[in-house]
Design an enzyme around this catalytic site. Sequence first.
Site, PDB file in Angstrom:
ATOM      1  N   LYS A   1      47.671  61.112  59.027  1.00  0.00           N
ATOM      2  CA  LYS A   1      46.852  61.772  60.065  1.00  0.00           C
ATOM      3  C   LYS A   1      47.241  61.115  61.384  1.00  0.00           C
ATOM      4  CE  LYS A   1      43.463  61.940  62.369  1.00  0.00           C
ATOM      5  NZ  LYS A   1      43.602  61.972  63.849  1.00  0.00           N
TER       6      LYS A   1
ATOM      7  N   GLY B   1      43.332  50.894  63.367  1.00  0.00           N
ATOM      8  CA  GLY B   1      42.506  51.449  64.425  1.00  0.00           C
ATOM      9  C   GLY B   1      41.334  50.531  64.708  1.00  0.00           C
TER      10      GLY B   1
ATOM     11  N   GLU C   1      43.940  47.433  59.154  1.00  0.00           N
ATOM     12  CA  GLU C   1      44.473  46.713  60.313  1.00  0.00           C
ATOM     13  C   GLU C   1      43.589  47.077  61.495  1.00  0.00           C
ATOM     14  OE1 GLU C   1      46.809  44.597  60.154  1.00  0.00           O
ATOM     15  OE2 GLU C   1      48.334  45.195  58.716  1.00  0.00           O
TER      16      GLU C   1
ATOM     17  N   CYS D   1      47.092  45.582  69.458  1.00  0.00           N
ATOM     18  CA  CYS D   1      45.991  44.938  68.731  1.00  0.00           C
ATOM     19  C   CYS D   1      46.164  43.426  68.724  1.00  0.00           C
ATOM     20  CB  CYS D   1      45.918  45.473  67.315  1.00  0.00           C
ATOM     21  SG  CYS D   1      47.500  45.382  66.511  1.00  0.00           S
TER      22      CYS D   1
ATOM     23  N   GLU E   1      37.071  43.171  72.391  1.00  0.00           N
ATOM     24  CA  GLU E   1      38.414  43.680  72.665  1.00  0.00           C
ATOM     25  C   GLU E   1      38.396  44.595  73.895  1.00  0.00           C
ATOM     26  OE1 GLU E   1      40.078  46.432  69.722  1.00  0.00           O
ATOM     27  OE2 GLU E   1      41.840  45.131  69.734  1.00  0.00           O
TER      28      GLU E   1
HETATM   29  P1  NAD Z   1      40.267  54.776  66.430  1.00  0.00           P
HETATM   30  O1  NAD Z   1      39.601  53.968  65.408  1.00  0.00           O
HETATM   31  O2  NAD Z   1      39.434  55.506  67.394  1.00  0.00           O
HETATM   32  O3  NAD Z   1      41.221  55.869  65.785  1.00  0.00           O
HETATM   33  C1  NAD Z   1      42.246  55.535  64.907  1.00  0.00           C
HETATM   34  C2  NAD Z   1      42.564  56.731  64.038  1.00  0.00           C
HETATM   35  O4  NAD Z   1      41.455  56.998  63.190  1.00  0.00           O
HETATM   36  C3  NAD Z   1      42.829  58.031  64.805  1.00  0.00           C
HETATM   37  O5  NAD Z   1      43.913  58.708  64.189  1.00  0.00           O
HETATM   38  C4  NAD Z   1      41.534  58.816  64.588  1.00  0.00           C
HETATM   39  O6  NAD Z   1      41.740  60.201  64.638  1.00  0.00           O
HETATM   40  C5  NAD Z   1      41.146  58.390  63.206  1.00  0.00           C
HETATM   41  N1  NAD Z   1      39.733  58.532  62.844  1.00  0.00           N
HETATM   42  C6  NAD Z   1      38.661  58.508  63.672  1.00  0.00           C
HETATM   43  N2  NAD Z   1      37.526  58.648  62.953  1.00  0.00           N
HETATM   44  C7  NAD Z   1      37.890  58.765  61.651  1.00  0.00           C
HETATM   45  C8  NAD Z   1      37.163  58.911  60.427  1.00  0.00           C
HETATM   46  N3  NAD Z   1      35.824  58.965  60.389  1.00  0.00           N
HETATM   47  N4  NAD Z   1      37.857  58.981  59.275  1.00  0.00           N
HETATM   48  C9  NAD Z   1      39.204  58.903  59.281  1.00  0.00           C
HETATM   49  N5  NAD Z   1      39.934  58.776  60.409  1.00  0.00           N
HETATM   50  C10 NAD Z   1      39.289  58.694  61.580  1.00  0.00           C
HETATM   51  O7  NAD Z   1      41.250  53.773  67.163  1.00  0.00           O
HETATM   52  P2  NAD Z   1      42.206  54.096  68.373  1.00  0.00           P
HETATM   53  O8  NAD Z   1      41.318  54.199  69.566  1.00  0.00           O
HETATM   54  O9  NAD Z   1      43.127  55.195  68.056  1.00  0.00           O
HETATM   55  O10 NAD Z   1      43.094  52.759  68.421  1.00  0.00           O
HETATM   56  C11 NAD Z   1      42.696  51.613  69.106  1.00  0.00           C
HETATM   57  C12 NAD Z   1      42.111  50.591  68.150  1.00  0.00           C
HETATM   58  O11 NAD Z   1      43.005  50.346  67.065  1.00  0.00           O
HETATM   59  C13 NAD Z   1      41.939  49.250  68.813  1.00  0.00           C
HETATM   60  O12 NAD Z   1      40.661  48.747  68.478  1.00  0.00           O
HETATM   61  C14 NAD Z   1      43.027  48.375  68.222  1.00  0.00           C
HETATM   62  O13 NAD Z   1      42.757  47.019  68.187  1.00  0.00           O
HETATM   63  C15 NAD Z   1      43.218  48.947  66.878  1.00  0.00           C
HETATM   64  N6  NAD Z   1      44.602  48.723  66.424  1.00  0.00           N
HETATM   65  C16 NAD Z   1      44.848  47.802  65.445  1.00  0.00           C
HETATM   66  C17 NAD Z   1      46.144  47.544  65.032  1.00  0.00           C
HETATM   67  C18 NAD Z   1      46.465  46.531  63.963  1.00  0.00           C
HETATM   68  O14 NAD Z   1      47.564  46.543  63.436  1.00  0.00           O
HETATM   69  N7  NAD Z   1      45.572  45.644  63.594  1.00  0.00           N
HETATM   70  C19 NAD Z   1      47.190  48.254  65.588  1.00  0.00           C
HETATM   71  C20 NAD Z   1      46.906  49.200  66.564  1.00  0.00           C
HETATM   72  C21 NAD Z   1      45.598  49.441  66.968  1.00  0.00           C
END
Ligand code: NAD
Length: 483
Positions: A179, A232, A254, A288, A385
């Site tokens: 996704k 995320g 992650e 992240c 963050e």
């Molecule tokens: P997010 O959690 O808003 O979204 C991430 C993904 O999850 C998107 O594709 C979104 O469509 C999907 N999503 C949202 N709600 C969902 C649900 N209920 N069920 C399934 N999927 C769902 O995060 P973001 O704003 O896209 O990314 C930023 C965040 O991600 C930051 O907090 C960052 O620290 C973290 N991040 C972590 C890493 C890591 O490797 N640890 C890497 C990159 C980003």
Amino acid sequence: MNMLSNDNNHWLNFIGGEWRDSEDRIQVLDPATNQAFATIASATLADTEDAMRAARDCVKAGLLSRQRPSTRSELMYRIGQEIRNLVEQGAALASRENGKSVNDARSEFEEAARYFEYYAGIADKIEGKSIPLGEDYIDFTVYEPQGISVQIVPWNFPVSICARSLAPALAAGNAVIVKSPELSPLAITLLASACERAGLPKGALSVLAGPGRQIGAALVSHKETNQIVFTGSVPTGQAIMRSAAENAVPCVMELGGKSAAVVFADADLDQLVDSVRWGIFFNAGQVCSAMSRLLVQQDVYDEVVSRVAQLASSLSIGPGNENPDLTPVVSMQQRDTILTICHKALEDGARLVCGGTAVENLPGAFIQPTVFADVKPSMGLFRDEVFGPVIAITPFESEQEAYELANGTDYGLVAGVFTQDISLAMRASQALDAGQVFVNEWFAGGIETPFGGNRLSGYGREKGQEALYSYVRTKNVAIRVTR
Ligand code: NAD
């Protein structure tokens, strides 16, 4: 094979080996101008069912898992090569939809190719053990693929993060449903196109764009999902873990971070400043594992604050296609969220050294590189963050105090230590509660080294050989020998 529809710059989803449109569309904006420049089909719930059906058929028929591992390995190498063929096209696209520099976007595609090449080398070396039980038994373990792996990808490095999980999953013989993130869904479709050209069996990969709360949620809660990889934010990760618990599905999580670099008085400050440049200003701080806190020993505190301020003021700012030092953040909404955090930090009494505002003469989601000093553990900026080009600097006196400050958030993704004293570096690496510790270079490591977090930063490890074991399950076979 056509990932673009006939309409100008309208992209399609890849479902069960076919490119498919939808009535609903997601508009994709260029963060440097805040103007829409493309659309992509927004998947429906029926599309998720079709992707699941195709993945299940692929798993049942063993289209990947029954291949000779050396054949799968060759396939993985071919995918890596196909990704390399798309680097220039992909870099321009990823830069436009995400705001990042074209150079960084190019590196992202090259890294994606490297993931496939790296796991190609392992696909035929997933070896079980023989376990001695005495002469009446023969016992061995077999690593079987999990089945259907659902992978939810964020917007900050969509291509490399997608490849990071997709490559080991396919190498181990799983079918994968990705996704893509709403804000940056286009460049990932090029990965699907590379897989298709390389001859990946039908159903082994589907890539769907769509709202996370509907399409992502339907995939992670699906009864036929066997494994979930989520990268995320913490709240979304927690929602997914709750849903995974219903079906007892294993996850790799992650999540975010609030990582600190600990700077001791004997540190090489040139080396440190170079690390700060990448640690917090690379990808506009939307990393992240960003160096979002700098803990500095009192003796060199003023000097470090002033050198970091000098660095921040020297950075060029502009759209990704100009390859400046600092690019826009992903959206105007993200920009405003970051600015609100900066205002709150000021109200809380942090000292704004530079930045803290939008860039006035540029129309898009630009923020000045921002440095706050005298940030106290009680302040939100110390703990939460930001996901932007904002660094929080805090002084410390003793080694013990430094570790307490570094470990004093709910996160535990990465940590860094800067010192010339190897014993001090070793003590710090033991004391810091993080999935990885960088010594004298932020982001030291590579796709070969395990990556993941402790505590609210998540669990499970990606990258390296270690990641592979998230994509297989162990079966033990014990045989009684009759005489
Ligand atoms: P997010 O959690 O808003 O979204 C991430 C993904 O999850 C998107 O594709 C979104 O469509 C999907 N999503 C949202 N709600 C969902 C649900 N209920 N069920 C399934 N999927 C769902 O995060 P973001 O704003 O896209 O990314 C930023 C965040 O991600 C930051 O907090 C960052 O620290 C973290 N991040 C972590 C890493 C890591 O490797 N640890 C890497 C990159 C980003």
